[in-house]
Scaffold this active site. Structure first.
Site, short mmCIF file in Angstrom:
data_model
loop_
_atom_site.label_atom_id
_atom_site.label_comp_id
_atom_site.label_asym_id
_atom_site.label_seq_id
_atom_site.Cartn_x
_atom_site.Cartn_y
_atom_site.Cartn_z
N CYS A 1 0.82 -1.22 0.00
CA CYS A 1 0.00 0.00 0.00
C CYS A 1 0.85 1.27 0.00
O CYS A 1 0.32 2.38 -0.08
CB CYS A 1 -0.95 -0.01 1.19
SG CYS A 1 -2.11 -1.38 1.13
N HIS B 1 -2.24 6.98 4.46
CA HIS B 1 -2.86 5.79 3.87
C HIS B 1 -4.05 5.41 4.77
O HIS B 1 -3.94 5.36 5.99
CB HIS B 1 -1.84 4.65 3.81
CG HIS B 1 -2.45 3.35 3.41
ND1 HIS B 1 -3.32 3.24 2.34
CD2 HIS B 1 -2.35 2.10 3.95
CE1 HIS B 1 -3.71 1.99 2.24
NE2 HIS B 1 -3.14 1.28 3.20
N ASN C 1 -9.97 0.75 2.81
CA ASN C 1 -8.57 0.74 2.40
C ASN C 1 -8.48 0.29 0.95
O ASN C 1 -8.67 -0.89 0.67
CB ASN C 1 -7.79 -0.22 3.33
CG ASN C 1 -6.34 -0.41 2.92
OD1 ASN C 1 -5.91 0.05 1.86
ND2 ASN C 1 -5.58 -1.08 3.77
#
Ligand code: COA
Length: 332
Positions: free
Chosen positions: A114, A251, A289
């Site tokens: 990520c 993030h 996410n």
């Protein structure tokens, strides 16, 4: 060395909404558990025909429009992604063709969990600073639903799909000030990975609690290191540097990780309660996410909603499989 700025942003999320309510009919979970433990209410899931490439292409098209440039002006295309199917060739080829970019430009995937967008942005930033290019496109795009096991409640509630893009250009202003990247090739390397488990692409498997603890700590470390690359500043210097930051775009993995990191800034730097929390941009409630997409998507939405504006000092901070991590210090 040349300077580089972000001159345009764009993003895309699929139409299909997967709510907590719906998930609670698929696995043994509840809306309440998911909201309390993660801050997520819903996430977007790509259609059968949608891929990281098709989503990234729409985000890039929007960023090109937003920047007011012609597609042929782009000299390099760098894509943070983890979900290109099959792994070869890069997700970028169809984007170059479909959007009318010059067919001979370099295009490639950066696969760093990520943290892929932070890595891709740093690579693109340095290619302009070194004088190699004038205009570079950077995309973060992922279809995590393709590698999520919707029978595993410990992972399927977290993930979604989407894409975001930025256009970078050589500039008189110091826009992308610097980046700080890191990894963990030791024991943490296996905390978050794809396991085959009989499925063609494999599924995300993770030790959630350990990733959580790592993520909260590394978010704080990465932000402080991008502000103070030498790592020599004392508490009051770090506090002064941190106070100059208008917003942090983290993030979007778990609202508790983000708020926990904010609390750690406040206690470590002696900041008033709430000062770091107010700096945190959150889109997780609506989108979950979505891996490499989460930071450029949050950036694009924040610009549109007026949460960040030209001239703001921002930190983009990420972490992910690897375990990788990184931060980019940006004057918008
Ligand atoms: N619904 C209900 N219960 C669930 C559940 C769900 N969706 N997922 C797990 N549980 C249960 C567990 O089985 C456990 O039950 P037990 O106590 O009977 O064993 C309990 O909830 C607590 O589990 P735990 O893992 O300690 O919860 P947590 O507070 O750490 O939250 C995560 C779990 C996954 C949300 C959290 O650890 C996290 O966000 N980790 C980081 C993950 C991440 O960001 N990964 C991507 C990085 S890019």
């Amino acid at each position: 060395m040349y300077h580089v700025s972000i001159i345009g942003t764009g993003s895309y999320v699929p139409e299909r909404v997967l709510s907590n309510h719906h998930l609670s009919k698929m696995v043994d979970t509840s809306d309440r558990w998911i909201i309390e433990r993660t801050g997520i209410r819903e996430r977007r899931i790509a259609g059968e025909e949608e891929t990281n490439t098709t989503m990234g292409m729409i985000a890039l098209q929007r960023a090109i429009q937003n920047a007011g440039i012609r597609p042929e002006e782009i000299e390099s295309l760098v894509i943070g992604t983890n979900t290109t199917e099959p792994v070869w060739p890069s997700s970028g080829g169809p984007m170059v063709e479909g959007l009318g970019l010059r067919k001979d430009i370099p295009f490639f995937d950066v696969q760093a969990g990520c943290t892929g967008f932070n890595y891709a942005l740093a690579i693109a930033e340095n290619s302009i600073k070194a004088g190699q290019y004038t205009t570079v496109a950077v995309i973060g795009t992922d279809k995590l639903s393709a590698i999520t096991n919707y029978q595993d409640r410990s992972t399927c509630v977290l993930f979604g799909d989407g894409a975001g893009a930025v256009i970078l250009r050589r500039s008189d202003q110091d826009g992308l000030i610097r980046s700080y990247l890191g990894g963990n090739a030791g024991s943490r390397n296996l905390l978050l990975l794809i396991k085959k488990n009989g499925s063609p692409n494999g599924y995300i498997s993770m030790e959630g609690r350990k990733v959580y603890i790592f993520a909260k700590r590394i978010m704080v470390e990465s932000c402080l290191r991008v502000l103070d690359p030498a790592g020599t500043a004392g508490k009051s210097e770090l506090r002064a540097l941190f106070e100059q930051v208008d917003k942090i775009i983290p993030h979007q993995a778990n609202a508790r990780i983000i708020m926990g990191a904010a609390e750690e800034f406040e206690s470590r730097l002696g900041l008033p309660d709430g000062e770091a929390k107010e700096k945190m941009i959150m889109t997780i409630e609506q989108y979950g996410n979505n891996s490499c997409a989460s930071i450029p998507l949050a950036l694009d939405l924040s610009i549109r909603e007026g949460k960040v504006k030209k001239g703001d000092l921002l930190i983009f901070v990420g972490f992910g499989a690897g375990l990788t991590y990184g931060a980019n210090l940006v004057r918008l």
